[in-house]
Scaffold this motif. Structure first.
Motif, PDB file in Angstrom:
ATOM      1  N   THR A 284      -8.407  -2.692  40.635  1.00 35.80           N
ATOM      2  CA  THR A 284      -9.008  -1.499  41.237  1.00 35.80           C
ATOM      3  C   THR A 284      -8.511  -1.375  42.675  1.00 35.80           C
ATOM      4  O   THR A 284      -8.879  -2.192  43.524  1.00 35.80           O
ATOM      5  N   PRO A 285      -7.657  -0.408  42.965  1.00 34.61           N
ATOM      6  CA  PRO A 285      -7.068  -0.313  44.307  1.00 34.61           C
ATOM      7  C   PRO A 285      -8.088   0.085  45.368  1.00 34.61           C
ATOM      8  O   PRO A 285      -9.152   0.623  45.078  1.00 34.61           O
ATOM      9  N   GLY A 286      -7.718  -0.208  46.615  1.00 34.75           N
ATOM     10  CA  GLY A 286      -8.531   0.208  47.744  1.00 34.75           C
ATOM     11  C   GLY A 286      -9.467  -0.866  48.243  1.00 34.75           C
ATOM     12  O   GLY A 286      -9.773  -1.831  47.531  1.00 34.75           O
ATOM     13  N   PRO A 287      -9.940  -0.733  49.484  1.00 34.12           N
ATOM     14  CA  PRO A 287     -10.883  -1.696  50.059  1.00 34.12           C
ATOM     15  C   PRO A 287     -12.194  -1.724  49.277  1.00 34.12           C
ATOM     16  O   PRO A 287     -12.579  -0.750  48.637  1.00 34.12           O
ATOM     17  N   LYS A 288     -12.868  -2.851  49.340  1.00 33.65           N
ATOM     18  CA  LYS A 288     -14.140  -3.045  48.636  1.00 33.65           C
ATOM     19  C   LYS A 288     -15.231  -3.423  49.641  1.00 33.65           C
ATOM     20  O   LYS A 288     -14.951  -3.860  50.766  1.00 33.65           O
TER      21      LYS A 288
ATOM     22  N   ASP B 180      -7.481  -6.049  54.740  1.00 35.94           N
ATOM     23  CA  ASP B 180      -7.181  -4.837  53.971  1.00 35.94           C
ATOM     24  C   ASP B 180      -8.191  -3.720  54.202  1.00 35.94           C
ATOM     25  O   ASP B 180      -8.111  -2.668  53.561  1.00 35.94           O
ATOM     26  N   GLY B 181      -9.158  -3.941  55.089  1.00 32.01           N
ATOM     27  CA  GLY B 181     -10.181  -2.939  55.341  1.00 32.01           C
ATOM     28  C   GLY B 181     -11.466  -3.174  54.588  1.00 32.01           C
ATOM     29  O   GLY B 181     -12.450  -2.436  54.783  1.00 32.01           O
ATOM     30  N   SER B 182     -11.498  -4.184  53.711  1.00 34.26           N
ATOM     31  CA  SER B 182     -12.730  -4.524  53.004  1.00 34.26           C
ATOM     32  C   SER B 182     -13.735  -5.159  53.963  1.00 34.26           C
ATOM     33  O   SER B 182     -13.359  -5.687  55.024  1.00 34.26           O
TER      34      SER B 182
ATOM     35  N   GLY C 217     -16.736  -0.465  44.832  1.00 34.33           N
ATOM     36  CA  GLY C 217     -15.357  -0.024  45.013  1.00 34.33           C
ATOM     37  C   GLY C 217     -14.910   0.863  43.879  1.00 34.33           C
ATOM     38  O   GLY C 217     -15.425   0.750  42.760  1.00 34.33           O
ATOM     39  N   GLY C 218     -13.947   1.741  44.158  1.00 39.54           N
ATOM     40  CA  GLY C 218     -13.407   2.590  43.109  1.00 39.54           C
ATOM     41  C   GLY C 218     -14.460   3.423  42.408  1.00 39.54           C
ATOM     42  O   GLY C 218     -14.359   3.660  41.201  1.00 39.54           O
ATOM     43  N   ASN C 219     -15.499   3.834  43.139  1.00 44.04           N
ATOM     44  CA  ASN C 219     -16.606   4.627  42.573  1.00 44.04           C
ATOM     45  C   ASN C 219     -17.394   3.859  41.509  1.00 44.04           C
ATOM     46  O   ASN C 219     -18.039   4.470  40.651  1.00 44.04           O
TER      47      ASN C 219
END
Length: 306
Positions: A134-138, A208-210, A233-235
């Motif tokens: 799942t991409p993106g910060p968590k 990574d911003g998490s 994360g990731g909705n």
């Protein structure tokens, strides 16, 4: 108690050759030696360090002796599995790192492992795989209903046990670092007013911003789950309760994972370490992560105790 109830059985389950057990008073060592089939019992740790037939040292003493025993074991050329925390002070940590780096430059560094067993729990193995896809910060939230212990218990003594934030909450600094998969770059921390200052909240920032928040609380009810991990994360959201039940809310490809019995990864942690010793592969937790987590654990514990 932890050594005889959890750690030695985990090592035995991994088919370790149990050669020598050392205890300060002797009596507990005799008991462990008889119960688990150690070949020798001693009260002198040098017996272990000086034995050429012993390749690996496991350290499960009180926390204030961890750093010196780790350093001695590494200098003796032994692989090391040490229970958390790795060190109580930044000076101790720097000494371990210095010895480790010096041996690494010579190409003869033994394996160094800290018993951060939760990384290896079945739920966490699955959870990390789901997060990686799942991409993106968590955002990670670890709520620890630790329960109260007497203020005169040795773990509360900062010179012996380091206090509970360093001595116990370090597990969750490591766990969130593992789940994030990126270095910790900063933290904010605060503690509730209490004599022991063993109820605290702190938030970690990752490269990574998490972000990851640990609520380590000693003032709750035993009726509430002891450990709860939540990932946003990731909705979607994933919630893990007490290493028994994990449920996904809107998380693509995952609904639930339940176990009949709690599994915090103790046996798996010992097994992967023993496999690394036997095969001379890379240590299961990279040394840079061990030093990173240990440094932040010391700094956070210092922040909340002042």
């Amino acid at each position: 108690n932890y050594a005889t109830m959890v750690l030695i059985p985990a090592l035995k389950a991994g088919s370790a050759d149990l050669r020598t057990v050392v205890s300060q008073g002797g009596l507990s060592g005799v008991h462990a030696g008889s119960r688990f089939g150690f070949a020798k019992v001693s009260t002198d740790s040098n017996v272990v360090f000086d034995d050429p037939d012993i390749s690996t040292v496991v350290i499960a003493t009180r926390h204030n002796s961890h750093a010196s025993l780790v350093t001695a074991a590494l200098k003796a050329g032994k692989h090391v599995f040490v229970e958390k925390p790795l060190a109580l002070t930044l000076n101790e940590l720097d000494e371990i790192r210095s010895v480790h780096n010096e041996l690494a430059t010579k190409g003869s560094v033994p394996l160094l492992m800290v018993g951060f067993n939760r990384r290896f729990a079945p739920h966490i193995v699955r959870l990390r795989a789901l997060i990686a896809a799942t991409p993106g910060p968590k955002s990670f939230i670890a709520t620890i209903n630790a329960g109260s212990i007497p203020s005169d218990h040795w773990t509360q003594d900062r010179s012996i046990g380091g206090g509970r934030i360093l001595g116990e909450a370090c597990h969750f600094i490591d766990l969130l670092r593992h789940l994030a998969g990126h270095p910790i770059v900063g933290f904010q921390a605060m503690a509730m007013v209490s004599p022991a200052r063993d109820s605290a909240s702190f938030t970690l920032s990752f490269a990574d911003g998490s972000i990851g928040t640990v609520h380590y609380l000693a003032n709750g009810s035993k009726a509430f789950p002891k450990e709860r991990i939540e990932v946003f994360g990731g909705n979607g959201v994933i919630q893990l309760d007490n290493f028994r039940r994990m449920k996904g809310y809107g998380w693509h490809g995952f609904r639930c994972m339940n176990l009949w019995r709690q599994d915090k990864g103790h046996n798996a942690c010992a097994a992967v370490f023993l496999d690394a010793v036997r095969s001379r592969t890379a240590v299961p937790i990279p040394s840079n992560e061990l030093f990173e987590v240990s440094r932040f654990a010391i700094e956070i514990a210092t922040a909340v105790s002042s």
